[in-house]
Write an enzyme that holds these catalytic residues in place. Sequence first.
Site, mmCIF file in Angstrom:
data_model
loop_
_atom_site.group_PDB
_atom_site.id
_atom_site.type_symbol
_atom_site.label_atom_id
_atom_site.label_comp_id
_atom_site.label_asym_id
_atom_site.label_seq_id
_atom_site.Cartn_x
_atom_site.Cartn_y
_atom_site.Cartn_z
ATOM 1 N N HIS A 50 0.838 -1.216 0.000
ATOM 2 C CA HIS A 50 0.000 0.000 0.000
ATOM 3 C C HIS A 50 0.859 1.246 0.000
ATOM 4 C CE1 HIS A 50 -3.236 2.782 1.348
ATOM 5 N NE2 HIS A 50 -4.002 1.904 0.744
ATOM 6 N N PHE A 51 1.392 1.639 -0.968
ATOM 7 C CA PHE A 51 1.558 1.126 -2.317
ATOM 8 C C PHE A 51 3.054 1.025 -2.545
ATOM 9 C CE2 PHE A 51 -2.269 3.777 -2.197
ATOM 10 C CZ PHE A 51 -3.237 2.859 -2.551
#
Length: 142
Positions: A50-51
């Site tokens: 993420h991410f």
Amino acid sequence: MSLMGTKEIMEIIPHRQPFLLIDTIEELEPGKRAVAKKCVSYNEPFFAGHFPEEPVMPGVLIIEALAQAGAVAILSKPEFKGKTAYFGAINSAKFKQKVVPGDVLMLELEIIKEKGPIGIGKATATVNGKVVTQAELTFAIG
């Protein structure tokens, strides 16, 4: 200097790594208010997904960290010692800025209403004095 470190926090709330999302308690008024600190590290397990190209702390985890600060506040009352605070509701959540590795997240929860084992808290997360998240959290003591 912090009022509580990880060891003291774990004596009040049941969360453990990797889901303990507060590092210290900076201010505490038992049953009324708590201010916690979370030093956001690149090594947090959630950043792997993420991410990967632009690590951002998930908003839901910021809300959870706010709830953990609130749980320390309410469970510090003698009558709730040894109990668990559960989510009842999340209302009016707003995310105003990204939280990224290197940020120091300050998490404040003020209990604005309490009736028996149910309470409502006004939650605010800041980084460098800027509001990143606000919400109203409802909890139930079980």
